[in-house]
Design a protein around this motif. Structure first.
Motif, mmCIF file in Angstrom:
data_model
loop_
_atom_site.group_PDB
_atom_site.id
_atom_site.type_symbol
_atom_site.label_atom_id
_atom_site.label_comp_id
_atom_site.label_asym_id
_atom_site.label_seq_id
_atom_site.Cartn_x
_atom_site.Cartn_y
_atom_site.Cartn_z
ATOM 1 N N LEU A 77 32.017 48.928 19.427
ATOM 2 C CA LEU A 77 30.708 49.457 19.065
ATOM 3 C C LEU A 77 30.684 50.979 19.030
ATOM 4 O O LEU A 77 30.024 51.590 18.201
ATOM 5 C CB LEU A 77 29.682 48.948 20.088
ATOM 6 C CG LEU A 77 28.214 49.059 19.729
ATOM 7 C CD1 LEU A 77 27.897 48.297 18.461
ATOM 8 C CD2 LEU A 77 27.359 48.534 20.872
ATOM 9 N N ASP A 78 31.447 51.594 19.941
ATOM 10 C CA ASP A 78 31.362 53.055 20.025
ATOM 11 C C ASP A 78 31.926 53.752 18.794
ATOM 12 O O ASP A 78 31.680 54.928 18.587
ATOM 13 C CB ASP A 78 32.007 53.577 21.315
ATOM 14 C CG ASP A 78 33.424 53.093 21.492
ATOM 15 O OD1 ASP A 78 33.997 52.575 20.518
ATOM 16 O OD2 ASP A 78 33.967 53.226 22.600
ATOM 17 N N LYS A 79 32.675 53.021 17.957
ATOM 18 C CA LYS A 79 33.156 53.638 16.719
ATOM 19 C C LYS A 79 32.014 53.827 15.711
ATOM 20 O O LYS A 79 32.161 54.492 14.703
ATOM 21 C CB LYS A 79 34.267 52.797 16.103
ATOM 22 C CG LYS A 79 35.564 52.891 16.882
ATOM 23 C CD LYS A 79 36.701 52.223 16.158
ATOM 24 C CE LYS A 79 37.997 52.436 16.932
ATOM 25 N NZ LYS A 79 39.101 51.648 16.382
ATOM 26 N N GLU A 80 30.895 53.180 15.967
ATOM 27 C CA GLU A 80 29.740 53.316 15.076
ATOM 28 C C GLU A 80 28.854 54.502 15.474
ATOM 29 O O GLU A 80 27.916 54.832 14.777
ATOM 30 C CB GLU A 80 28.880 52.037 15.135
ATOM 31 C CG GLU A 80 29.633 50.737 14.930
ATOM 32 C CD GLU A 80 30.004 50.504 13.475
ATOM 33 O OE1 GLU A 80 29.676 51.361 12.636
ATOM 34 O OE2 GLU A 80 30.638 49.480 13.182
ATOM 35 N N PHE A 81 29.155 55.119 16.629
ATOM 36 C CA PHE A 81 28.305 56.194 17.125
ATOM 37 C C PHE A 81 28.612 57.498 16.380
ATOM 38 O O PHE A 81 29.756 57.765 16.018
ATOM 39 C CB PHE A 81 28.569 56.460 18.613
ATOM 40 C CG PHE A 81 28.122 55.364 19.546
ATOM 41 C CD1 PHE A 81 27.876 54.085 19.105
ATOM 42 C CD2 PHE A 81 27.943 55.627 20.887
ATOM 43 C CE1 PHE A 81 27.471 53.092 19.977
ATOM 44 C CE2 PHE A 81 27.537 54.640 21.775
ATOM 45 C CZ PHE A 81 27.299 53.369 21.312
ATOM 46 N N ILE A 82 27.596 58.289 16.195
ATOM 47 C CA ILE A 82 27.790 59.668 15.754
ATOM 48 C C ILE A 82 27.048 60.559 16.761
ATOM 49 O O ILE A 82 26.122 60.111 17.434
ATOM 50 C CB ILE A 82 27.296 59.920 14.316
ATOM 51 C CG1 ILE A 82 25.828 59.514 14.162
ATOM 52 C CG2 ILE A 82 28.149 59.193 13.313
ATOM 53 C CD1 ILE A 82 25.240 59.863 12.811
#
Lengths: 757, 299
Positions: free
Chosen positions: A551-556
């Motif tokens: 999920l954290d790869k979707e964070f900006i």
């Protein structure tokens, strides 16, 4: 120097009083009780007259010659059978004298006098009427404080964090007013004992239960009923309170569905309900020790059954707190707490023979100890330790038909959060007070350790006995983050820990202002602030937030800042009470990957915000049936929103509607919804309050949105077709496009009957 | 009492009012860009739809098509100039007997239509990229490049029934663990086109897929069988057409962002999404379609 200390209680029920004033005759020297009703005041040996007061209760004065350390426990009478209650002037004085700023406090008594939507008394919605506090949208109980996000508020119920403080997708808060004693909102000048969220602390204390006698209270409302039972465990030694609330809309919808089960044209109405239970017990282990056990359990349940679909969506919080108060000496008070917090949502969906299950949650175990030390009349020192174990369940997903089609996904994280803090509120002179504090916090997850030093400073300078200038600085760190693209708090939002990719959020807040007490009745404050928010989190466009093991790869990541000013005028005493608040503010977010890196206004940016709250005890009402009328008017600049400014046609490879339009969004937050304003009226009609009979009741009538304004919940652009259709799968061109707003609540009259036995 | 009933009836009536309100807002004008929609298929002629973006509140009768543009597709050094469709007049009226007044290029299996085309068949070439370039008469220029990627064969395509005699369909392909892959799964029932009852003109059913899903090989599918399935909605004797498009990231992102942008407009909780186009200097998509398609009859 000698110390006078003790506990201040309400005589009618034996409950401790938070924030009761203890002042000497000079009106300057004094203190207030802490969250457990304890006070300590160190004074030179002298003849003193000390006055104990609390809003709405009769003040008590004691004269004594202070030659030794003295314990003085005091009970204040509520003066139920006295026509005129002596009100105190010291609550305003204390606000002026204190270094604390950016703090609002409300009592449940106030909340119950103010008109509420569907008659549901909601302390959080009353907080929204304070300056610097914005609701996210129409009817929502979400809080956006000084530019912070909805996930940056630290809700604490009897010291246990509450991770989703709302029912019904945010329209009601989880806090049952019958079980609540006191609510404090810190939006600046955060005490060092608080941390973990950037923008606010909402410290909610539950009632302890009547130590003198058994009581049953309750109410029948439009959508829910409440029942509370309380009483002594051992008279004047311990008490309990059990309070429950449940909505019953589902009872009617289930009956409608059942009654129409043979009607082929009947469309099943989903069954929705929520309930919550509060329980608290306390017991004095001696003169110096007191034990508390409190708990909360609440659930929202959304059920839909039709043909082959069985959709079951449940979410809610569970909290428990075990606390031990110990008076080590007249100058040292210690509270040790062990708390448990749990939030989860769980979706079970059966369609034909496919089962889908989706859920997430967070669970905490929290051990903390807090010391309050009063070494002299010039110093109030606090220090303590805090350790939290977090367990995050993120995106637990399973789907399949039990044979040849089965999927599973999900992650679990175990993290630790730690803090140690110290603060000293130092009265340097009769005019100057300086609060210095430091909180050292740390967080551990997946081999990654973060720590932060969070300094807190506050300075007060008394220009006059009734006028002081104040300034403060606070740094806050937030290690856990809410995964939400909605801009509102939805039950499906997921808490996610900091890790190697996801850095902690930080905020720096400076504010300055003036506090003025005008006699015993009026209090005025003005504050200006600037807040910087670092490592703010958003999500890339098209992010997959539901079933995603990374999920954290979707964070900006980006930053935010907010600035503005607030003016607040309050009158708490007398026949006419209320407040007026005005906020002028600007809120910005800046992300490299959003809006081409250009700063934009998030949805909750609101330039002007006005709240006017008036409560009036109607003087000509008969004494047997006293009436209190309340009126609330709010005005806010419309929320910032985004609309597509361009469009083009697209055919697609499977030949979808050839007149399908692709909307083009150019600038984020560049449009404004129409201004929001609303008038609510409430009337509390007490029935025989002075009767000697035990049974008492009142009728509460409220009218929400009196002039029936269509306030915008959201705004969109609609295509209008000649045939009145929606254009889906159509091969016709729309006639035109038009902008529309959608409103939720028209005028809503409600009547609620409340009783006490 | 009667007064009270009247008041309550009035309040209830107010409460039941339509809660939508039409409002006036001012939209800033946008810079109008070229929009290219072009899908290459090996062995099929080049086809392209060229339009331009409009202000959202522009008159809907305003012609969306860009006329008299120079459209060139280049592959392995071979430049192929696409010819504009035949326009009978310049009215571009959607309500004309022939909508928009031109005879479009059509593809054989759906309702897709195009205003630029060529007779050149797209080669089956893994090695060389394809480039599209467009110049219009107002000086605007847009271009894009795409690459052929091999199809991903259908691994499983079958239907199975529940106790009620209704069938679901399952469609899958094997993911290559060494590459990052994106897929589009589409299921149609009966045929991509079918004849009207008069047996003359065909009506499209391709525009009503039973499912149309974009998937990637992240999460649960990494290196495994990428699978999707329908609900139990078919009956014995139904003909099902399953298609798995093996698509590149730019096309995947375009589809996702278009879907997000469309749903954001109508949702109170949606975030505005920027359409991720691979067209430089414009909007739209230039993509290669590699797909495997199969047909089954529900037993």
């Amino acid at each position: 120097m000698h110390t006078i200390s003790g506990v201040v209680k309400n005589q009618s029920n034996g409950e401790t009083l938070i924030g009761a004033n203890i002042y000497l005759a000079d009106g300057v020297t004094g203190t207030i009780t802490n969250e457990y009703g304890f006070y300590s005041l160190t004074l030179p040996s002298d003849s003193i007259e000390v006055t104990f007061s609390y809003l709405g209760l009769i003040s008590v004065s004691h004269s004594l010659y202070l030659t030794v350390d003295t314990i003085l426990n005091v009970e204040l009478d509520d003066g139920l059978f006295i026509e005129e209650i002596t009100v105190n002037a010291n609550s305003n004085q204390e606000k002026v004298n204190s270094t604390q700023m950016g703090m609002d406090e409300i009592t449940v008594k106030e909340a119950k006098e103010i008109a509420a939507i569907f008659g549901e008394v909601d302390v959080i919605k009353v907080l929204q009427l304070k300056p610097g506090v914005q609701s996210g949208s129409e009817g929502s109980s979400g809080l956006f404080i000084r530019g912070g996000g909805a996930d940056q508020n630290h809700f604490i119920l009897d010291e246990a964090p509450v991770y989703n403080p709302s029912h019904l997708f945010g329209f009601f808060s989880t806090f049952n007013a019958d079980a609540i004693k006191n609510v404090k909102l810190y939006k600046a000048g955060f005490p060092s004992e608080f941390g973990g969220k950037l923008s606010s602390v909402i410290d909610i204390r539950m009632r302890e239960g009547n130590r003198k006698k058994f009581n049953v209270t309750g109410g029948l409302g439009l959508i829910s009923s409440r029942l509370t039972v309380e009483g002594p465990i051992v008279k004047d030694k311990g008490s309990f309170i059990l309070s429950g609330r449940r909505t019953y809309v589902d009872v009617f919808t289930a009956a409608f569905n059942e009654g129409n089960k043979d009607n082929e044209d009947w469309v099943q109405i989903p069954n929705y309900s929520f309930y919550d239970i509060n329980l608290k017990a306390n017991y004095d282990l001696g003169d110096k020790d007191r034990l508390f056990l409190s708990g909360y359990f609440g659930r929202d349940v959304f059920l839909y059954k039709a043909d082959d679909i069985n959709f079951n969506f449940e979410w809610g919080n569970a909290n428990a707190t075990l606390r031990w108060n110990h008076i080590v000496s007249s100058k040292l008070f210690v509270n040790t707490s062990f708390t448990f917090s749990d939030y989860l949502y769980d979706i079970n969906n059966t369609f034909d023979e496919f089962d889908l299950r989706l859920g997430s949650g967070i669970r905490d175990f929290n051990l903390k100890t807090d010391f309050s030390w009063f070494p002299s009349s010039k110093h109030k020192i606090k220090f303590g330790l805090n350790s939290i174990y977090h367990r995050f369940s993120v995106g637990r997903f399973s789907a399949g038909n039990g044979t040849n089609l089965n999927f599973e996904a999900g992650s679990e994280f175990h993290a630790g959060e730690f803090a140690a803090y110290f603060s000293d509120d130092w009265a340097i002179s009769s005019k100057v007070k300086l609060l210095t504090g430091l909180r050292l916090s740390g967080f551990y997850n997946e081999g990654q350790f973060y720590w932060a030093a969070e300094p807190r400073f506050a300075l007060k300078y008394s220009v006059h006995q009734n006028v002081s200038l104040k300034a403060n600085y606070s740094r806050m760190a937030q290690y856990i983050h809410l995964v939400s693209t909605s801009g509102a708090s939805l039950p499906t939002d997921v808490w996610y820990p900091s890790n190697e990719r996801v850095k902690p959020q930080f905020s720096d807040l400076v504010s300055a202002g003036v506090s003025i007490a005008l006699g015993k009745d009026f209090y005025i404050s003005g504050e200006g602030y600037y807040k910087w928010m670092h490592n703010q989190i958003d999500f890339r466009d098209g992010a997959n937030l539901i079933v995603n093991d990374e999920l954290d790869k979707e964070f900006i990541f980006g930053k935010g800042y907010s600035y503005g000013g607030e003016i607040y005028l309050e009158k708490k005493n007398g026949m006419i009470r209320g407040w007026i608040g005005y906020t002028l503010s600007w809120t910005w977010r800046e992300f490299e990957l959003v809006n081409d890196g250009i700063p934009y206004h998030p949805r909750h940016d609101r330039r002007h915000d006005i709240s006017i709250v008036v409560m009036w005890d109607i003087p000509w009402a008969r004494k047997k049936f006293p009436l209190t009328l309340s009126a609330t008017w709010v005005y806010g600049t419309g929320n910032a929103t985004s609309l597509p400014t361009g469009r083009y046609i697209m055919s697609g490879i499977i030949g979808q509607n050839p007149y399908q339009f692709v909307p083009l969004y150019t600038e984020r937050g560049s449009f404004r919804m129409p201004a929001y304003h609303r008038l609510d009226l409430g009337l509390v009609w007490k029935l025989f309050p002075q009767s000697k009979k035990r049974f008492k009741s009142d009728l509460t009538i409220s009218v929400y949105n009196v002039y029936n304004r269509r306030n915008a919940f959201f705004m969109y652009i609609d295509a209008v077709y000649a045939d009145g259709g929606n254009g889906f799968n159509s091969t016709q061109l729309p006639e035109k496009f038009e902008a529309k707003t959608v409103s939720l609540f028209p005028i809503i009259p409600t009547i609620t009957w409340n009783f006490k036995w | 009492m009667r007064f009270l009933i009247i008041i309550i009836a009035f309040l209830v009536a107010l409460s039941c009012e339509d809660m939508e309100t039409v409002i006036e807002i001012e939209m800033p004008p946008i810079e109008k860009e070229l929009v290219i929609e072009c899908y290459l298929e090996a062995g099929k002629p080049y086809r392209l739809m060229l339009t331009e973006t409009k202000n959202y509140f522009d008159n809907l009768d305003e012609c969306p098509f860009v006329r008299n543009a120079i459209v060139v597709i280049t592959h392995a050094g071979q430049r192929d100039t696409l010819t504009e469709a035949i326009f009978f007049n310049d009215n571009c009226d959607p309500n004309d007997i022939i909508p928009y007044g031109f005879w479009p290029y059509l593809n054989h299996d759906s309702t897709r239509f195009f205003n630029y085309g060529s007779n050149t068949l797209c080669p089956h070439d893994f090695d060389n990229s394809f480039t599209v370039e467009v110049w219009d008469t107002t000086g605007r220029f847009a271009m894009s490049t795409t690459q052929f990627i091999p199809e991903s064969p259908i691994e499983q395509f079958f239907s199975d029934s529940n106790n009620s005699g209704e069938y679901y369909a399952l469609l899958s392909t094997m993911d290559d663990i060494n590459t990052t892959d994106f897929y589009r799964f589409v299921l149609h029932k009966t045929s991509l086109t079918k004849k009207r009852s008069n047996g003359v003109a065909s009506i499209p059913v391709a525009r009503n897929p039973k499912f149309d899903r974009t998937l990637d090989d992240g999460g649960v599918f990494a290196g495994k069988e990428v699978t999707t399935a329908s609900n139990y909605r078919f009956k014995s004797g139904d003909t099902l057409i399953g298609t798995i498009y093996h698509i590149d990231k730019t096309y995947h992102d375009y589809l996702e962002s278009v879907g997000d942008a469309q749903s954001a407009n109508a949702s109170p909780f949606g975030q505005p999404a920027v359409v991720k186009s691979n067209i430089i200097g414009g909007q739209g998509i230039f993509a290669f379609l590699s797909y495997d398609r199969d047909t089954i009859v529900v037993p």
